[in-house]
Design a protein around this motif. Structure first.
Motif, PDB file in Angstrom:
ATOM      1  N   ILE A   1     -56.173  37.438  24.215  1.00 40.95           N
ATOM      2  CA  ILE A   1     -56.319  36.055  24.677  1.00 40.95           C
ATOM      3  C   ILE A   1     -57.205  35.353  23.645  1.00 40.95           C
ATOM      4  N   PRO A   2     -56.634  34.637  22.691  1.00 38.83           N
ATOM      5  CA  PRO A   2     -57.431  34.051  21.608  1.00 38.83           C
ATOM      6  C   PRO A   2     -58.670  33.299  22.108  1.00 38.83           C
ATOM      7  N   VAL A   3     -59.762  33.497  21.417  1.00 41.67           N
ATOM      8  CA  VAL A   3     -61.095  32.928  21.596  1.00 41.67           C
ATOM      9  C   VAL A   3     -61.741  33.348  22.922  1.00 41.67           C
ATOM     10  N   ILE A   4     -61.236  32.907  24.079  1.00 40.38           N
ATOM     11  CA  ILE A   4     -61.902  33.229  25.342  1.00 40.38           C
ATOM     12  C   ILE A   4     -61.781  34.711  25.694  1.00 40.38           C
ATOM     13  N   GLY A   5     -60.790  35.389  25.123  1.00 39.08           N
ATOM     14  CA  GLY A   5     -60.633  36.820  25.363  1.00 39.08           C
ATOM     15  C   GLY A   5     -61.824  37.615  24.874  1.00 39.08           C
ATOM     16  N   LEU A   6     -62.530  37.078  23.877  1.00 40.05           N
ATOM     17  CA  LEU A   6     -63.731  37.737  23.369  1.00 40.05           C
ATOM     18  C   LEU A   6     -64.769  37.854  24.482  1.00 40.05           C
ATOM     19  N   PHE A   7     -65.000  36.762  25.193  1.00 42.40           N
ATOM     20  CA  PHE A   7     -65.989  36.759  26.266  1.00 42.40           C
ATOM     21  C   PHE A   7     -65.521  37.595  27.460  1.00 42.40           C
ATOM     22  N   ILE A   8     -64.253  37.437  27.818  1.00 38.54           N
ATOM     23  CA  ILE A   8     -63.692  38.199  28.940  1.00 38.54           C
ATOM     24  C   ILE A   8     -63.735  39.692  28.635  1.00 38.54           C
ATOM     25  N   GLY A   9     -63.321  40.062  27.431  1.00 37.23           N
ATOM     26  CA  GLY A   9     -63.325  41.465  27.027  1.00 37.23           C
ATOM     27  C   GLY A   9     -64.730  42.049  26.993  1.00 37.23           C
ATOM     28  N   PHE A  10     -65.704  41.267  26.524  1.00 34.30           N
ATOM     29  CA  PHE A  10     -67.082  41.754  26.493  1.00 34.30           C
ATOM     30  C   PHE A  10     -67.579  42.055  27.902  1.00 34.30           C
ATOM     31  N   VAL A  11     -67.360  41.111  28.824  1.00 35.34           N
ATOM     32  CA  VAL A  11     -67.831  41.306  30.201  1.00 35.34           C
ATOM     33  C   VAL A  11     -67.132  42.499  30.836  1.00 35.34           C
ATOM     34  N   LEU A  12     -65.819  42.598  30.655  1.00 28.13           N
ATOM     35  CA  LEU A  12     -65.087  43.725  31.237  1.00 28.13           C
ATOM     36  C   LEU A  12     -65.528  45.058  30.631  1.00 28.13           C
ATOM     37  N   GLY A  13     -65.738  45.079  29.319  1.00 29.79           N
ATOM     38  CA  GLY A  13     -66.184  46.302  28.663  1.00 29.79           C
ATOM     39  C   GLY A  13     -67.572  46.725  29.110  1.00 29.79           C
ATOM     40  N   ALA A  14     -68.482  45.772  29.189  1.00 26.70           N
ATOM     41  CA  ALA A  14     -69.838  46.087  29.652  1.00 26.70           C
ATOM     42  C   ALA A  14     -69.800  46.567  31.100  1.00 26.70           C
ATOM     43  N   MET A  15     -68.987  45.911  31.923  1.00 24.83           N
ATOM     44  CA  MET A  15     -68.866  46.311  33.334  1.00 24.83           C
ATOM     45  C   MET A  15     -68.321  47.733  33.446  1.00 24.83           C
ATOM     46  N   LEU A  16     -67.287  48.033  32.668  1.00 24.19           N
ATOM     47  CA  LEU A  16     -66.686  49.371  32.687  1.00 24.19           C
ATOM     48  C   LEU A  16     -67.701  50.431  32.255  1.00 24.19           C
ATOM     49  N   ALA A  17     -68.414  50.165  31.165  1.00 19.22           N
ATOM     50  CA  ALA A  17     -69.405  51.131  30.674  1.00 19.22           C
ATOM     51  C   ALA A  17     -70.513  51.346  31.707  1.00 19.22           C
ATOM     52  N   GLU A  18     -70.971  50.273  32.322  1.00 23.69           N
ATOM     53  CA  GLU A  18     -72.025  50.394  33.324  1.00 23.69           C
ATOM     54  C   GLU A  18     -71.526  51.059  34.603  1.00 23.69           C
ATOM     55  N   LEU A  19     -70.283  50.806  34.967  1.00 21.93           N
ATOM     56  CA  LEU A  19     -69.712  51.440  36.161  1.00 21.93           C
ATOM     57  C   LEU A  19     -69.594  52.950  35.961  1.00 21.93           C
ATOM     58  N   ILE A  20     -69.171  53.352  34.784  1.00 15.51           N
ATOM     59  CA  ILE A  20     -69.084  54.787  34.475  1.00 15.51           C
ATOM     60  C   ILE A  20     -70.482  55.410  34.462  1.00 15.51           C
TER      61      ILE A  20
ATOM     62  N   GLY B   1     -68.695  46.878  25.296  1.00 19.25           N
ATOM     63  CA  GLY B   1     -68.419  45.459  25.512  1.00 19.25           C
ATOM     64  C   GLY B   1     -67.942  44.784  24.244  1.00 19.25           C
ATOM     65  N   GLY B   2     -68.563  45.110  23.123  1.00 19.27           N
ATOM     66  CA  GLY B   2     -68.160  44.529  21.839  1.00 19.27           C
ATOM     67  C   GLY B   2     -66.757  44.925  21.426  1.00 19.27           C
ATOM     68  N   VAL B   3     -66.432  46.201  21.588  1.00 21.07           N
ATOM     69  CA  VAL B   3     -65.095  46.673  21.217  1.00 21.07           C
ATOM     70  C   VAL B   3     -64.025  46.013  22.086  1.00 21.07           C
ATOM     71  N   LEU B   4     -64.254  45.993  23.404  1.00 24.73           N
ATOM     72  CA  LEU B   4     -63.273  45.358  24.279  1.00 24.73           C
ATOM     73  C   LEU B   4     -63.252  43.839  24.075  1.00 24.73           C
ATOM     74  N   GLY B   5     -64.372  43.273  23.653  1.00 21.54           N
ATOM     75  CA  GLY B   5     -64.395  41.852  23.317  1.00 21.54           C
ATOM     76  C   GLY B   5     -63.507  41.550  22.124  1.00 21.54           C
ATOM     77  N   ILE B   6     -63.538  42.407  21.117  1.00 22.21           N
ATOM     78  CA  ILE B   6     -62.680  42.219  19.944  1.00 22.21           C
ATOM     79  C   ILE B   6     -61.214  42.363  20.330  1.00 22.21           C
ATOM     80  N   VAL B   7     -60.911  43.371  21.135  1.00 23.49           N
ATOM     81  CA  VAL B   7     -59.531  43.538  21.613  1.00 23.49           C
ATOM     82  C   VAL B   7     -59.108  42.305  22.418  1.00 23.49           C
ATOM     83  N   GLY B   8     -60.002  41.861  23.307  1.00 19.75           N
ATOM     84  CA  GLY B   8     -59.707  40.696  24.131  1.00 19.75           C
ATOM     85  C   GLY B   8     -59.459  39.451  23.305  1.00 19.75           C
ATOM     86  N   PHE B   9     -60.169  39.316  22.183  1.00 22.90           N
ATOM     87  CA  PHE B   9     -59.984  38.161  21.310  1.00 22.90           C
ATOM     88  C   PHE B   9     -58.549  38.062  20.811  1.00 22.90           C
ATOM     89  N   PHE B  10     -57.940  39.206  20.518  1.00 28.21           N
ATOM     90  CA  PHE B  10     -56.563  39.199  20.018  1.00 28.21           C
ATOM     91  C   PHE B  10     -55.540  39.085  21.144  1.00 28.21           C
TER      92      PHE B  10
END
Length: 159
Positions: free
Chosen positions: A96-115, A85-94
């Protein structure tokens, strides 16, 4: 210290507090650094103010990791979920500035948990737990930094 200097230190502290809420900058360290610069310029008793502020921020850092760890452990969420979630949050930040951090974190955590769980329902529950833990840590860090700021305000004679 001159009024202009105090205002500059206050502005840097404010940026640090915002850096905690919008995790772009190391907020707690920025707050502590600004108070440290103030203490170095004022000297003498100001170092006691810096020491109290440093202790509060350090205590906040320790507490946030202990509380987050317990929260994640009780929900059965592994550290890898937070890391992805943290790694995808950092990618998301770049992306989609600022809000991409939150979106990327949620998507990353969801992906990791789904796997990990192979179940959309379980993955969503894990994502919610990971997000709650992240918000709790942010709140603890912000509270500690606000306490350190209050100590500085009293020490600087502003409050």
């Amino acid at each position: 210290m001159s009024l202009g200097g105090e205002l500059l230190v206050g502005a840097v502290i404010l940026v640090g507090l915002l850096g905690i809420v919008f995790p772009v900058l190391p907020g707690g360290l920025l707050v502590l650094g600004a108070i440290g610069v103030w203490a170095a310029i004022v000297g003498g008793w100001a170092w006691a103010i810096f020491g109290v502020a440093a202790a509060l921020i350090l205590l906040g850092e320790v507490v946030k990791y202990v509380v987050a760890g317990r929260s994640l452990k009780s929900a059965g969420i592994p550290n890898v979920t937070i890391a992805v979630g943290g790694v995808l949050g950092i990618v998301g930040f770049f992306v989609i500035p600022v809000i991409g951090l939150f979106i990327g974190f949620v998507l990353g955590a969801m992906l990791a948990e789904l796997i990990r769980t192979r179940s959309m329902g379980a993955a969503w529950r894990g994502t919610v737990s990971a997000s709650k833990a992240a918000l709790i840590t942010m709140g603890i860090e912000l509270f500690a930094a606000l306490l350190a700021t209050a100590v500085w305000l009293v020490g600087a004679g502003i409050w």
